[in-house]
Design an enzyme around this catalytic site. Structure first.
Site, PDB file in Angstrom:
ATOM      1  N   MET A 137     -37.810   9.064 -11.227  1.00  0.00           N
ATOM      2  CA  MET A 137     -36.671   9.522 -11.942  1.00  0.00           C
ATOM      3  C   MET A 137     -36.655   9.389 -13.371  1.00  0.00           C
ATOM      4  O   MET A 137     -36.009  10.115 -14.081  1.00  0.00           O
ATOM      5  CB  MET A 137     -35.540   8.418 -11.651  1.00  0.00           C
ATOM      6  CG  MET A 137     -35.019   8.176 -10.077  1.00  0.00           C
ATOM      7  SD  MET A 137     -33.171   7.336 -10.351  1.00  0.00           S
ATOM      8  CE  MET A 137     -33.198   6.765  -8.681  1.00  0.00           C
ATOM      9  N   GLY A 145     -37.033  -0.086  -6.687  1.00  0.00           N
ATOM     10  CA  GLY A 145     -36.070  -0.640  -7.464  1.00  0.00           C
ATOM     11  C   GLY A 145     -34.838  -0.916  -7.029  1.00  0.00           C
ATOM     12  O   GLY A 145     -34.626  -0.473  -6.045  1.00  0.00           O
ATOM     13  N   LYS A 163     -22.472   2.311 -19.110  1.00  0.00           N
ATOM     14  CA  LYS A 163     -21.998   2.778 -18.065  1.00  0.00           C
ATOM     15  C   LYS A 163     -21.112   1.670 -17.205  1.00  0.00           C
ATOM     16  O   LYS A 163     -20.299   2.228 -16.600  1.00  0.00           O
ATOM     17  CB  LYS A 163     -23.285   3.152 -17.117  1.00  0.00           C
ATOM     18  CG  LYS A 163     -23.945   4.473 -17.615  1.00  0.00           C
ATOM     19  CD  LYS A 163     -25.137   4.940 -16.668  1.00  0.00           C
ATOM     20  CE  LYS A 163     -25.891   6.027 -17.104  1.00  0.00           C
ATOM     21  NZ  LYS A 163     -26.774   6.763 -16.302  1.00  0.00           N
ATOM     22  N   THR A 176     -38.223  -8.000  -7.232  1.00  0.00           N
ATOM     23  CA  THR A 176     -37.252  -9.139  -6.897  1.00  0.00           C
ATOM     24  C   THR A 176     -36.730  -8.853  -5.701  1.00  0.00           C
ATOM     25  O   THR A 176     -35.809  -8.271  -5.326  1.00  0.00           O
ATOM     26  CB  THR A 176     -36.149  -9.596  -7.779  1.00  0.00           C
ATOM     27  OG1 THR A 176     -37.024  -9.387  -9.104  1.00  0.00           O
ATOM     28  CG2 THR A 176     -35.559 -10.831  -7.585  1.00  0.00           C
TER      29      THR A 176
HETATM   30  P1  ATR Z   1     -31.836   0.395 -14.686  1.00  0.00           P
HETATM   31  O1  ATR Z   1     -30.411   0.366 -15.246  1.00  0.00           O
HETATM   32  O2  ATR Z   1     -32.712   1.486 -15.219  1.00  0.00           O
HETATM   33  O3  ATR Z   1     -31.994   0.543 -13.380  1.00  0.00           O
HETATM   34  P2  ATR Z   1     -32.383  -2.362 -14.497  1.00  0.00           P
HETATM   35  O4  ATR Z   1     -31.125  -2.549 -13.908  1.00  0.00           O
HETATM   36  O5  ATR Z   1     -33.101  -3.176 -15.740  1.00  0.00           O
HETATM   37  O6  ATR Z   1     -32.540  -0.866 -15.213  1.00  0.00           O
HETATM   38  O7  ATR Z   1     -33.600  -2.436 -13.238  1.00  0.00           O
HETATM   39  C1  ATR Z   1     -34.906  -2.342 -13.588  1.00  0.00           C
HETATM   40  C2  ATR Z   1     -35.691  -2.037 -12.339  1.00  0.00           C
HETATM   41  O8  ATR Z   1     -36.921  -1.805 -12.494  1.00  0.00           O
HETATM   42  C3  ATR Z   1     -35.708  -3.405 -11.627  1.00  0.00           C
HETATM   43  O9  ATR Z   1     -35.625  -2.936 -10.105  1.00  0.00           O
HETATM   44  C4  ATR Z   1     -36.551  -4.146 -11.772  1.00  0.00           C
HETATM   45  O10 ATR Z   1     -37.170  -4.910 -10.742  1.00  0.00           O
HETATM   46  P3  ATR Z   1     -36.735  -6.350 -10.836  1.00  0.00           P
HETATM   47  O11 ATR Z   1     -35.352  -6.358 -10.209  1.00  0.00           O
HETATM   48  O12 ATR Z   1     -37.575  -7.165  -9.998  1.00  0.00           O
HETATM   49  O13 ATR Z   1     -36.633  -7.054 -12.329  1.00  0.00           O
HETATM   50  C5  ATR Z   1     -37.808  -2.882 -11.977  1.00  0.00           C
HETATM   51  N1  ATR Z   1     -39.003  -3.102 -12.767  1.00  0.00           N
HETATM   52  C6  ATR Z   1     -38.944  -3.268 -14.157  1.00  0.00           C
HETATM   53  N2  ATR Z   1     -40.255  -3.460 -14.656  1.00  0.00           N
HETATM   54  C7  ATR Z   1     -41.066  -3.255 -13.602  1.00  0.00           C
HETATM   55  C8  ATR Z   1     -42.508  -3.467 -13.163  1.00  0.00           C
HETATM   56  N3  ATR Z   1     -43.186  -3.730 -14.216  1.00  0.00           N
HETATM   57  N4  ATR Z   1     -42.997  -3.500 -11.809  1.00  0.00           N
HETATM   58  C9  ATR Z   1     -42.279  -3.299 -11.002  1.00  0.00           C
HETATM   59  N5  ATR Z   1     -40.687  -3.206 -11.075  1.00  0.00           N
HETATM   60  C10 ATR Z   1     -40.266  -3.344 -12.446  1.00  0.00           C
END
Ligand code: ATR
Length: 273
Positions: free
Chosen positions: A214, A127, A66, A153
Site C-alpha cells: 500500500m 497489518g 479519518k 501483535t
Molecule cells: P495505519 O493507520 O497506517 O494502519 P496503525 O494503525 O498505526 O497505522 O498501524 C500500523 C500497522 O503496521 C500495525 O499493524 C503495526 O503492527 P502492530 O499492531 O503490531 O503495532 C504495523 N507495524 C508497524 N511497524 C511495524 C514493523 N516494524 N514490523 C511489523 N509491523 C509493523
C-alpha cells in the site's frame, strides 16, 4: 460558480490530492478549486464547518483525521461504518454531511487494473491498523477463497478478523501462524517506512502470485524487493492513491475520471523527484 473541495491533513503539504483532482477536473472541463488545508489537531469538526461556510462542497481526509471525520458525519456508507473511518466528506443538498471511505474500493480497482483475480483467491493481508481495516470489506465483497490477516501483535489481527467474520472467510493471527501459498499478499503495515520487513516464510507465494504494497516511492519498498526475490510480481500503492481519489471525485461530481494518464504522470514525477 467554482465548486470548492479540499484535502484535510496534518501535515498536508506533501499531499498529491490537489494535483490528482485538478487533472481529473481538466478531463471534463469542470470548474473546481481543490486545495490542501492543514486542520488543527484538536478541532477537525470546526475546520470542516468553516470550509462549508466558505462554500466547500466536499473534502478528502487524510492522517490523522479519518476517525474524527467519521464521528462528525450525519450519514455514512456501509463500508465507512465498517472501517470506522472516513476519507471522503460530501455536503448534501440538505446541508447534511455524508461520509464514505474509498481506500478499499481504490485498492480493489487498482488490483483489477493489474489483472489480479480476486474471486476464489487466497489472500494474505499484513497489518491490523486503520489502513487494513479500511480495505477488508471491499476485499471480502470480491469473494476470495480465504482472507488471512497477520500482524506483529497477533491479538489485534484476531480482533479485526472477528469484526468482519459475517462477511466471508476471514481469520487473523500472528506472523508465525502464516502458512502459504497465497495468490495475493497485501502489505498494509507501516513497516516499510522504517525499512523493516515482517518475518515471512520463504514459500509464501503461489505460482503467479502478486505482492501489493500500500506504500509507494521512487524505489520499490523492502517488501516488494523481498517479494521479487521470492517469485512474486510486485505492485506498489501509487495506483491505489489515484483510484481512491477517482472514487471520491465520482461521489462529488457524478463522473468517473480516467485514472491511467494521471497515474502515468505521477509515476514520472516520482522517478525524477
Ligand atoms: P495505519 O493507520 O497506517 O494502519 P496503525 O494503525 O498505526 O497505522 O498501524 C500500523 C500497522 O503496521 C500495525 O499493524 C503495526 O503492527 P502492530 O499492531 O503490531 O503495532 C504495523 N507495524 C508497524 N511497524 C511495524 C514493523 N516494524 N514490523 C511489523 N509491523 C509493523
Amino acid at each position: 460558480m467554482t465548486d470548492r473541495y479540499c484535502v484535510f491533513g496534518h501535515p498536508v503539504g506533501h499531499s498529491k490530492s490537489p494535483v490528482i483532482h485538478a487533472a481529473f477536473a481538466d478531463q471534463g472541463g469542470d470548474d473546481i478549486e481543490y486545495v490542501a488545508i492543514e486542520a488543527p489537531l484538536d478541532d477537525f469538526a470546526g475546520a470542516w464547518r468553516r470550509f462549508v461556510a466558505e462554500g466547500g462542497r466536499g473534502a478528502n481526509v487524510t492522517v490523522p483525521f479519518k476517525e474524527a471525520a467519521f464521528r462528525l458525519c450525519d450519514t455514512l456508507s456501509e463500508r465507512a461504518r465498517r472501517a470506522g473511518a472516513v476519507n471522503t466528506l460530501v455536503l448534501g443538498g440538505n446541508g447534511l454531511t455524508y461520509g464514505d471511505t474509498t481506500d478499499g474500493i481504490g485498492l480493489v480497482h487498482d488490483l483489477k487494473r493489474h489483472g489480479v483475480e480476486l474471486a476464489r483467491a487466497r489472500i494474505l493481508v499484513l497489518g491490523a491498523g486503520g489502513a487494513v481495516r479500511g480495505v477488508l470489506e471491499p476485499l471480502l465483497a470480491e469473494e476470495p477463497a480465504s482472507l488471512r490477516v497477520a500482524n506483529r501483535t497477533a491479538a489485534k489481527a484476531e480482533a479485526l478478523a472477528a469484526d468482519f467474520r459475517d462477511l466471508g472467510e476471514i481469520a487473523g493471527g500472528g506472523f508465525d501462524a502464516v502458512a502459504g501459498p497465497f495468490d495475493l499478499v497485501i502489505n498494509g503495515t507501516s513497516a516499510s517506512l522504517a525499512g523493516d520487513l515482517p518475518p515471512l516464510p520463504d514459500d509464501l507465494f503461489a505460482p503467479g502470485a502478486t505482492a501489493y504494497d500500500m506504500m509507494y516511492g521512487a524505489e520499490p519498498t523492502v517488501f516488494l524487493r523481498w517479494a521479487a526475490e521470492h517469485g512474486a510480481r510486485g505492485v506498489d500503492g501509487l495506483g491505489m492513491l489515484v483510484e481512491q481519489a477517482a472514487e471520491s471525485f465520482f461521489q462529488w461530481r457524478g463522473r468517473r475520471p480516467d485514472t491511467a494518464p494521471v497515474l502515468e504522470r505521477l509515476r514520472q514525477a516520482l522517478s525524477v523527484s
